[in-house]
Design an enzyme around this catalytic site. Structure first.
Site, short mmCIF file in Angstrom:
data_model
loop_
_atom_site.label_atom_id
_atom_site.label_comp_id
_atom_site.label_asym_id
_atom_site.label_seq_id
_atom_site.Cartn_x
_atom_site.Cartn_y
_atom_site.Cartn_z
CG HIS A 160 68.60 27.21 25.91
ND1 HIS A 160 68.04 28.44 26.09
CD2 HIS A 160 69.88 27.29 26.40
CE1 HIS A 160 68.91 29.25 26.67
NE2 HIS A 160 70.04 28.57 26.87
CD GLU A 185 68.43 26.58 17.73
OE1 GLU A 185 67.82 27.19 16.84
OE2 GLU A 185 68.69 27.09 18.84
CG ASN A 194 20.61 51.07 21.65
OD1 ASN A 194 20.39 51.89 20.75
ND2 ASN A 194 21.50 50.10 21.52
CD GLU A 242 19.44 48.70 12.81
OE1 GLU A 242 18.71 48.04 13.56
OE2 GLU A 242 20.44 49.34 13.22
CG ASN A 247 62.11 25.97 24.85
OD1 ASN A 247 61.81 26.46 23.77
ND2 ASN A 247 62.88 26.58 25.73
CG ASN A 260 11.71 41.60 15.93
OD1 ASN A 260 12.46 40.97 16.67
ND2 ASN A 260 11.86 42.90 15.74
CB VAL A 280 63.83 29.81 32.81
CG1 VAL A 280 64.40 30.05 31.41
CG2 VAL A 280 62.59 30.66 33.02
#
Length: 1011
Positions: free
Chosen positions: A916, A981, A229, A197, A914, A290, A951
């Site tokens: 299953h 699926e 700091n 730095e 969903n 700055n 569920v």
């Protein structure tokens, strides 16, 4: 005539300013308001009790006392508009206006400014909501561990966290607990940069800059950079880590660029500009700006200033800095050590008497007062940082020794100070004196070896018949016979990705370039009918950034795997001085093979009347980016700006960096069928120059742009850049990444094969080329560009378009693993007739196959790792915010292995699907196939249902039965159910997206017969 000068402020910086100004023959008196014990009746210098908070009173004081120049030291009065008010009242003032001082007063403003003007800085986000800030910290693909209060916080508003949890606590401290008051109403979260730095300051007269010698501050309280700091415990100047070459680079790419940008935005910057920089491997990057001298940097800079400070300040305010540049001492170094009160930076006692100061100054040192006051004729402490002792000597080591002796001679009971100021510089100088290595020249062999080890497993994953893709040898081998070839012809191609590199480097997103590189080469090889066999990459840079390089090469490996070719080898070339920091270049090389009788194009078979089938591009691909960057510059857009094209949640950079499509997996089976007479890769040269490359000279192309979909980015470029139709068609692919030549009798069969996996259309035909006529004519391009980005149309045949345009429902998919159901959904959404558009795929686990599937399809991905959250509610809340960010209307759970909270399910009620692996309501929960086999049922299957809080209990929408056969195991039954699926889930998604099905208020399915 000598002037009276007023310095505003009361710290060590202001004492140094007054001390230097008092040396000028042009200055009669220096007043300091409010000043300290060091500026009280010291030769030309004296304190003033005038109010500096009331600018009207201050302006009248200056007029009454014939003050010829006001020099503002601290940042707060600059941000409050002191310079503006005094200048308006006719009082000459040194310092930036309030608007210009935003560079310091608002870190959010400064970051956006740097982004607008291409000034190198850390990646960041700016937030007014603490939850959004914490979400960014956890989602960022870089260490987002620096948290800053955006406003002025007396140099203390920056927290460098050790981990994400600490960074989030810092956000809460700043925003909720108001640790820095209103300065923390907005926070900036930044990438943690690594490197050295330094502070680089310059004078600016609004047009030119004059850099000061680079300095380095020491923020930590204790030796070895330990402890909390502070505002700064010491500084030294100049820093040997910054060479003259590097300082020139900082001047050109940061300081001058900043002043130019402020002037362009109508806010000329006059005064001192301070750039806090990190010297990273990619080059210097701005940590902060700055708008004034630093403290304690000022106390080492001014003692090295050889010029008259008053003359420098007046040259700056009068715009004559270029012809009166300051002169600095050569061959000298300055070190200043801060002495602070016991307890600093926490609570401390005031009023401690300080002695021995005159003896220190008699020893050739300078004491600059900060938190001091006079009490009964004695100097006493009145602040945290009390004073600094500055030494100027011929070397840094001797300057540090002299300053430390001076500090030891000061009588200040309990004082806290460091003894190792400049330790980094001294170590740097010591290192320079040792023997040179290859690394000293800029080539890091260890970094290169590390990169090779990182990419070896990636390359190994691309192994295929004929090649095991083992890296490390001098050359790579490929066995054509093992790959199944009988009478092959080898085909080679090489390419790069053009100035798309610049955008990726600016955005810090390197991974997609790997796919671009592979696609550009593989797609070229396909034009000869060849199967891509192996690929080699070339990565060149000035300084090897292993993270960036591994991201690029990792992308190459993934793309090779997707293309079906092996990553057989490559070259990483580190060439210091050839490339700017952070820049690199890429080249790729692909070799393929085709049986002699299958070589394309089949020029003798191509005839007038043959049809052209266009396959969709994913966007710009990798061509035309120099023009794109020019249009962005004209439009005033940065890469982080919200994209005026693409999905609502995407930035300009994200849209532009969409990877190039790889066509090998899609096209090879069709090419091998013999139905394709020629294939043109639409690359550099656009539609006009690429299609004729595969045609006989006597034939021309007629395209109808109304027959295919054109992405919104092309429309925006056309309008914003005022680009002609010819320029668009000669530069860009305009929505077509590949064009196939087929006989009319084969067109519909080939089109159906393509549309099963991607968007494709019959886009034109071949005609006899008249003498002097253009080889390619694109009809309806202008109107199609104007309509680009509007809902797509279905191309049902070879002579016209299908049903009217329709709006697609925005779908988000949640996954946890391989994403096979995700792939089925992606393929369905790609169909032109689909009512669904998958806009984001979210995984709770990083690095899973499903994320790769989404990326290869050009779909945005996000990782929300459940392990990083303290509760299910917090995890679900983050998922919810990502879905909202992408404007998702329907959520599909495709192998998502987390149970969602009731709050989440209620919010997305009727919008959450969903699948299953059983025929619900039978066999709920885990191990459904095992339950079915144990129960002895003869029929199993899968069910797509709306998600409810219980569920597997939501309303059932689609079911598909799968017979249980004799001898079935869990594995064999599961495999057949998965196939079901892959049919059922896309069907269900379409039913909801099209409006055919919705969930009623009573929790039951409602069918819309009109849909």
């Amino acid at each position: 005539m000598a002037e009276r000068v007023l310095v505003v402020g009361g710290g060590g910086r202001e004492h140094a300013l007054a001390w230097k100004l008092a040396q000028s023959p042009h200055v009669q008196q220096v007043l300091v308001a409010p000043g300290n014990a060091g500026t009280a009746n010291c030769g030309k210098i004296s304190n003033s009790e005038v109010s500096v908070s009331n600018h009207s009173i201050l302006a009248q004081f200056c007029k009454d006392h014939h003050v010829g120049l006001v020099v503002v030291g601290p940042e707060a009065p600059l941000a409050a508009g002191m310079v503006d008010d005094l200048t308006a009242a006719g009082v000459p003032c040194f310092g930036p206006s309030a608007k210009a001082a935003q560079l310091e007063a608002s870190k959010s403003f400064a970051k956006a400014f740097m982004e607008r003007h291409g000034i190198p800085t850390a990646r960041y986000g700016s937030f007014t909501d603490p939850q959004e800030a914490c979400g960014y910290i956890r989602r960022a693909d870089f260490p987002a561990l620096v948290v800053k209060a955006s406003g002025l916080a007396a140099g203390k508003g920056v927290i460098v966290a050790r981990d994400q949890d600490e960074a989030c606590r810092a956000v809460m401290d700043i925003m909720k607990d108001r640790a820095f008051g209103p300065a923390g109403d907005t926070v900036v979260v930044e990438e943690l940069l690594e490197g050295e730095e330094v502070s680089c300051l310059c004078f600016s007269d609004g047009t030119s800059v004059s850099p000061m010698p680079p300095a380095q501050d020491h923020k930590r309280l204790q030796d070895g950079d330990l402890g909390p700091n502070t505002g700064g415990m010491g500084a030294y100047c100049p820093t040997p880590q910054v060479s003259q070459e590097l300082l020139q680079q900082i001047r050109d790419t940061i300081l001058q660029k900043t002043v130019d940008g402020m002037r362009e935005e109508g806010t000329p910057y006059l005064g001192v500009l301070y750039a806090g920089l990190m010297l990273t491997k990619q080059g210097p990057k701005v940590l902060e700006f700055n708008c004034r001298f630093g403290d304690p940097e000022c106390q080492v800079l001014l003692p090295l200033l050889q010029s008259d400070l008053y003359e420098v300040l007046t040259s700056t305010t009068s715009g004559k800095l270029a012809s009166n540049a300051p002169v600095w001492q050569q061959g000298s170094s300055a070190v200043t050590v801060v002495m602070a009160s016991a307890g600093y930076p926490g609570s401390y006692v005031k009023g401690v008497e300080i002695t021995g100061l005159s003896q220190v100054e008699d020893g050739g040192l300078q004491v600059f007062h900060a938190g001091t006051a006079l009490k009964d004729g004695s100097v006493v402490s009145s602040g945290g940082r009390v004073l600094t002792v500055t030494a100027v000597r011929s070397t840094l080591e001797t300057a540090l020794q002299a300053a430390n002796r001076g500090v030891a001679a000061v009588g200040f009971p309990g004082a806290v100070y460091r003894r190792d100021i400049a330790h980094r510089a001294i170590a740097h100088l010591s290192q320079q004196s040792r023997r040179l290595t290859y690394k000293d020249s800029g080539v890091d062999i260890a970094a290169g070896n590390k990169l090779v080890e990182m990419i070896k497993p990636l390359a190994k994953s691309t192994s295929r018949p004929g090649c095991n893709a083992e890296l490390g040898g001098f050359a790579g081998l490929f066995d054509l016979k093992a790959a199944g070839f009988v009478d092959p012809i080898l085909v080679s191609g090489t390419d790069g990705v053009g100035t798309k590199l610049k955008i990726a480097q600016a955005c810090g997103q390197h991974g997609g370039l790997g796919q671009d590189l592979v696609a550009m080469c593989v797609n070229d090889v396909l034009a000869q009918g060849a199967e891509p066999l192996f690929f080699l990459d070339y990565f060149s840079c000035g300084s090897l950034d292993v993270a960036a390089a591994s991201s690029v090469v990792g992308g190459v490996a993934k793309a090779c795997e997707a293309a079906g070719c092996a990553l057989l080898g490559g070259e990483t070339a580190e060439m210091p001085g050839v490339y700017a920091p952070g820049e690199y270049d890429l080249a790729g090389f692909c070799v393929g093979a085709v049986e002699r009788g299958a070589l394309l194009p089949r020029l003798q078979d191509i005839a007038e009347g043959d049809l052209l089938i266009g396959v969709a591009s994913s966007g710009l691909h990798s061509n035309g980016f120099s023009l794109v960057r020019k249009v962005l510059e004209r439009a005033g857009l940065s890469y982080s700006s919200p994209a005026p094209f693409g999905s609502p949640a995407q930035t300009v950079g994200e849209v532009l960096l969409t990877p190039t499509k790889i066509y090998s997996r899609l096209l090879l089976p069709i090419l091998r069928s013999g139905a394709i007479k020629a294939y043109a890769h639409v690359t550099g040269g656009g539609l006009l120059e690429n299609i004729p490359r595969v045609l006989p000279q006597q034939l021309a192309v007629e395209l109808d742009a109304s027959r295919w979909s054109i992405a919104a980015v092309f429309s925006w470029l056309h309008k914003e850049g005022c680009l002609s139709e010819e320029e668009m068609a000669r530069t860009f692919n305009c929505g077509l990444g590949a064009v196939l030549v087929v006989a009319p009798a084969d067109a519909q069969r080939v089109l159906r094969q393509l549309q099963a996996h991607d968007e494709a259309w019959i886009v034109g035909s071949l005609v006899h080329k008249q003498p002097g006529a253009s080889p390619v004519v694109v009809r309806n391009l202008k109107q199609s560009l104007l309509n680009a980005g509007k809902p797509e149309v279905e191309n049902g045949g070879c002579h016209g378009n299908g049903p009217a345009a329709h709006k697609r429902m925005r779908v988000g998919v949640l996954i946890s693993g391989t994403g096979t159901n995700l792939q089925a959904l992606i393929e369905q959404a790609k169909r032109p007739s689909s009512s669904a558009e998958i806009v984001v795929v979210i995984s709770n686990r990083p690095g899973v196959q499903g994320l790769k599937r989404a990326s290869l399809a050009g779909i945005q991905t996000r990782v929300v790792d459940h392990k990083l959250y303290g509760s299910r509610a917090e995890f679900d809340g983050t998922i919810d915010r990502v879905l909202e960010e992408f404007g998702v209307e329907l959520v599909c759970l495709a192998g998502f292995m987390r149970i969602l909270t009731g709050t989440f399910v209620k919010k997305w009620n009727g919008k959450l699907l969903n699948i299953h692996p059983s025929l619900l309501p039978s066999f709920k929960g885990v191990n459904a196939q095992k339950q079915a086999l144990q129960a002895g049922v003869r029929v199993a299957g899968c069910t797509v249902h709306f998600v409810a809080e219980e569920v597997d209990a939501g309303a059932i929408m689609v079911q598909e039965a799968v017979p249980v056969v004799v001898g079935d195991t869990e594995e064999t039954l599961s495999a057949r159910i998965r196939e079901a699926e892959h049919r059922a889930f896309p069907t269900a998604m379409e039913l909801v997206a099209s409006g055919a099905v919705q969930l009623g208020e009573d929790g039951h399915i409602v069918w819309n017969p009109q849909s």
